[in-house]
Design an enzyme around this catalytic site. Structure first.
Site, PDB file in Angstrom:
ATOM      1  N   SER A   1       0.504   9.178  -2.265  1.00  0.00           N
ATOM      2  CA  SER A   1       0.964   8.849  -0.855  1.00  0.00           C
ATOM      3  C   SER A   1      -0.228   9.011   0.179  1.00  0.00           C
ATOM      4  O   SER A   1      -0.930   9.957   0.180  1.00  0.00           O
ATOM      5  CB  SER A   1       2.054   9.372  -0.440  1.00  0.00           C
TER       6      SER A   1
ATOM      7  N   TYR B   1       6.702  16.821   1.937  1.00  0.00           N
ATOM      8  CA  TYR B   1       6.639  15.886   0.981  1.00  0.00           C
ATOM      9  C   TYR B   1       5.164  15.548   0.702  1.00  0.00           C
ATOM     10  O   TYR B   1       4.760  15.476  -0.328  1.00  0.00           O
ATOM     11  CB  TYR B   1       7.281  14.474   1.771  1.00  0.00           C
TER      12      TYR B   1
ATOM     13  N   LYS C   1       2.665  15.827  -2.938  1.00  0.00           N
ATOM     14  CA  LYS C   1       1.862  14.957  -3.361  1.00  0.00           C
ATOM     15  C   LYS C   1       0.283  15.498  -3.342  1.00  0.00           C
ATOM     16  O   LYS C   1      -0.270  15.278  -4.452  1.00  0.00           O
ATOM     17  CB  LYS C   1       1.778  13.668  -2.388  1.00  0.00           C
TER      18      LYS C   1
HETATM   19  P1  NAD Z   1      12.604   5.461  -5.125  1.00  0.00           P
HETATM   20  O1  NAD Z   1      13.347   6.502  -4.640  1.00  0.00           O
HETATM   21  O2  NAD Z   1      13.057   3.806  -5.198  1.00  0.00           O
HETATM   22  O3  NAD Z   1      11.921   5.597  -6.719  1.00  0.00           O
HETATM   23  C1  NAD Z   1      12.051   6.923  -7.439  1.00  0.00           C
HETATM   24  C2  NAD Z   1      12.813   6.797  -8.628  1.00  0.00           C
HETATM   25  O4  NAD Z   1      12.960   8.329  -9.065  1.00  0.00           O
HETATM   26  C3  NAD Z   1      14.429   6.851  -8.065  1.00  0.00           C
HETATM   27  O5  NAD Z   1      14.803   5.745  -9.149  1.00  0.00           O
HETATM   28  C4  NAD Z   1      15.189   8.048  -8.306  1.00  0.00           C
HETATM   29  O6  NAD Z   1      16.552   7.776  -9.172  1.00  0.00           O
HETATM   30  C5  NAD Z   1      14.182   8.642  -9.641  1.00  0.00           C
HETATM   31  N1  NAD Z   1      14.093  10.170  -9.684  1.00  0.00           N
HETATM   32  C6  NAD Z   1      13.965  10.869  -8.557  1.00  0.00           C
HETATM   33  N2  NAD Z   1      14.075  12.192  -9.096  1.00  0.00           N
HETATM   34  C7  NAD Z   1      13.957  12.233 -10.507  1.00  0.00           C
HETATM   35  C8  NAD Z   1      14.136  13.083 -11.402  1.00  0.00           C
HETATM   36  N3  NAD Z   1      14.120  14.493 -11.037  1.00  0.00           N
HETATM   37  N4  NAD Z   1      14.153  12.714 -12.654  1.00  0.00           N
HETATM   38  C9  NAD Z   1      14.249  11.470 -12.952  1.00  0.00           C
HETATM   39  N5  NAD Z   1      14.194  10.399 -12.094  1.00  0.00           N
HETATM   40  C10 NAD Z   1      14.287  10.798 -10.584  1.00  0.00           C
HETATM   41  O7  NAD Z   1      11.257   5.330  -4.674  1.00  0.00           O
HETATM   42  P2  NAD Z   1       9.797   4.422  -4.644  1.00  0.00           P
HETATM   43  O8  NAD Z   1       9.833   3.795  -3.257  1.00  0.00           O
HETATM   44  O9  NAD Z   1      10.031   3.492  -5.685  1.00  0.00           O
HETATM   45  O10 NAD Z   1       8.826   5.589  -4.718  1.00  0.00           O
HETATM   46  C11 NAD Z   1       8.225   5.754  -6.292  1.00  0.00           C
HETATM   47  C12 NAD Z   1       7.300   6.846  -6.107  1.00  0.00           C
HETATM   48  O11 NAD Z   1       6.200   6.286  -5.160  1.00  0.00           O
HETATM   49  C13 NAD Z   1       7.645   8.031  -5.561  1.00  0.00           C
HETATM   50  O12 NAD Z   1       7.086   9.052  -6.158  1.00  0.00           O
HETATM   51  C14 NAD Z   1       7.241   8.261  -4.104  1.00  0.00           C
HETATM   52  O13 NAD Z   1       6.880   9.383  -3.636  1.00  0.00           O
HETATM   53  C15 NAD Z   1       5.933   7.432  -3.979  1.00  0.00           C
HETATM   54  N6  NAD Z   1       5.504   6.699  -2.860  1.00  0.00           N
HETATM   55  C16 NAD Z   1       6.556   5.762  -2.204  1.00  0.00           C
HETATM   56  C17 NAD Z   1       6.031   5.023  -0.982  1.00  0.00           C
HETATM   57  C18 NAD Z   1       7.246   4.224  -0.295  1.00  0.00           C
HETATM   58  O14 NAD Z   1       7.022   3.975   0.946  1.00  0.00           O
HETATM   59  N7  NAD Z   1       8.199   3.657  -1.132  1.00  0.00           N
HETATM   60  C19 NAD Z   1       5.047   5.560  -0.419  1.00  0.00           C
HETATM   61  C20 NAD Z   1       4.080   6.388  -0.975  1.00  0.00           C
HETATM   62  C21 NAD Z   1       4.428   7.033  -2.208  1.00  0.00           C
END
Ligand code: NAD
Ligand code: UDP
Length: 366
Positions: A137, A161, A165
């Site tokens: 991120s 957070y 990362k």
């Molecule tokens: P999201 O919460 O929609 O998806 C994450 C998924 O992981 C969810 O479906 C959740 O149920 C699952 N999950 C959480 N903990 C878990 C565990 N212990 N075991 C199995 N599954 C688990 O988030 P997203 O927006 O799709 O983000 C995906 C990744 O990208 C994350 O790691 C997030 O930190 C990173 N990210 C997201 C953004 C953003 O703005 N969306 C920006 C930068 C980085």
């Protein structure tokens, strides 16, 4: 057939990436504990792929479970083997992602994000799978500058957070046997193939309106909140501060279409599979900054919907500006964003109006 394990596959970015890889011919093991998503998103992926029922059975295995569960992960690798397949790569989305919550639940964030990734890497190593694309991120950079951020800039997160990362990036570069955690491309003496993709602000939805962003609780991110206010699920938006050192006092971010982000994963994975062992650390962003007030205005122009808002205090752990320099992603994985902010607003709004209550819509036919 190329066989990929996708953790967090039912989530926002995971669902869009899974659909893209399914259509590109991959066999997918989709793992999620559904703590922040709905299994319905996986049904929709299957439906959108236009595969027959038999093809879906052959090409998608769904595993409900937690990335911290080593025996479950090992069983997943073994299941693939028993089907005559080998999981040769992992795309790792699963994790906790709310900046504000990470202050209150720092231990949970370290346990799930860092502990979960450690467990996943152990299972991978044991099963001779050493290719991983990791969701990093822009928060790893910490404090903002007026300039766009480049991968060699200091890693200095300002919230728990972002710290998790950054720790995972260090863990991955260590495992790859690399010296630096800020060099966009390095050889991996230990034989791993790793891509840490630092997303800026993923937003929007699949153009079909069938899959999109649907967090379980109140969203933390601006774009889903704007949509939920637009559709009447929330009264108004609170803008966190109008005294930031920006053009109009509101925070500036680099919004990038979720389908562009999904394509970035495919580009990274395809590159890793072909390359010698390497470790990549790459920004995925557009290089264009948009303030909160500008986004509200573009949303209105694209959808005709006016968003009610009020100003509130700054949010803890926020920064004024976060803007990507995306040139290294173009150089190393031949990726750049193609879609505009209007595309983001149009597709996001299409998803929201087609699914006003997200996947839990009482009228959902899934
Ligand atoms: P999201 O919460 O929609 O998806 C994450 C998924 O992981 C969810 O479906 C959740 O149920 C699952 N999950 C959480 N903990 C878990 C565990 N212990 N075991 C199995 N599954 C688990 O988030 P997203 O927006 O799709 O983000 C995906 C990744 O990208 C994350 O790691 C997030 O930190 C990173 N990210 C997201 C953004 C953003 O703005 N969306 C920006 C930068 C980085
Ligand atoms: N933001 C806001 N109100 C909200 C949520 C976010 O004003 O309810 C602002 C936030 O301060 C930042 C921008 O919108 O300037 C993007 O926030 P988001 O949480 O979506 O992304 P991040 O801050 O993690 O980059």
């Amino acid at each position: 057939m190329r066989c990929v394990l996708i953790t967090g596959a039912a989530g926002f970015i995971g669902s869009h990436t899974s659909l893209l890889l399914l259509n590109a011919g991959y066999k997918l093991f989709l793992l999620d504990n559904f703590s922040n998503s709905s299994p319905i998103s996986l049904n929709r992926i299957a439906r959108l792929s236009k595969l027959s029922n038999n093809e879906v059975k052959e090409r998608i295995s769904i595993i409900k479970g937690d990335i911290r569960n080593l025996s479950l992960l090992e069983r997943t690798f073994l299941t693939a083997k028993s089907q005559g397949e080998k999981i040769t790569s992992v795309i790792h989305f699963a994790g906790l992602k709310a900046v504000g919550e990470s202050f209150e639940k720092a231990l949970d964030y370290w346990e799930t994000n860092v502990g979960g990734t450690l467990t996943l890497l152990k299972a991978m190593e044991k099963n001779d799978c050493r290719t991983i694309v990791f969701s990093s991120s822009a928060t790893v950079y910490g404090q903002s500058t007026q300039d766009s951020l480049i991968e060699t800039d200091p890693v200095s997160p300002i919230n728990p957070y972002g710290a998790t990362k950054a720790a995972i990036e260090r863990m991955l570069t260590n495992i790859a046997g690399c010296n630096s955690h800020t060099t966009p491309k390095q050889k991996s003496p230990s034989g791993w193939r790793i891509a840490c993709l630092r997303y800026f602000n993923p937003a929007g939805a699949h153009p079909s309106g069938e899959i999109g962003e649907d967090p379980r609780n109140i969203p933390n991110n601006l774009f889903p909140l704007i949509n939920q206010v637009g559709v009447g699920r929330r009264e108004s938006l609170t803008i966190f501060g109008n005294d930031w050192p920006t053009i109009d006092g509101t925070g500036i971010r680099d919004y990038v279409h979720v389908m562009d982000i999904a394509e970035g994963h495919k580009a990274a994975l395809d590159m890793l599979m072909l390359s010698e062992p390497i470790c990549l650390i790459l920004n995925l962003g557009t290089g264009k900054g948009t303030s909160v007030l500008e986004l509200i205005e573009i949303f209105k122009l694209s959808t005709g919907i006016e968003i009610k808002y009020k100003f509130g205090p700054r949010r803890m752990g926020d920064s004024a500006i976060s803007l990507a320099n995306p040139k290294e992603a173009l150089k190393y994985i031949n990726w750049k964003s193609k879609r505009t902010l209007s595309d983001i607003c149009r597709d996001g709004w299409n998803w929201q109006t087609s699914n006003p209550k997200g996947y839990d819509d009482a009228y959902s036919k899934d």
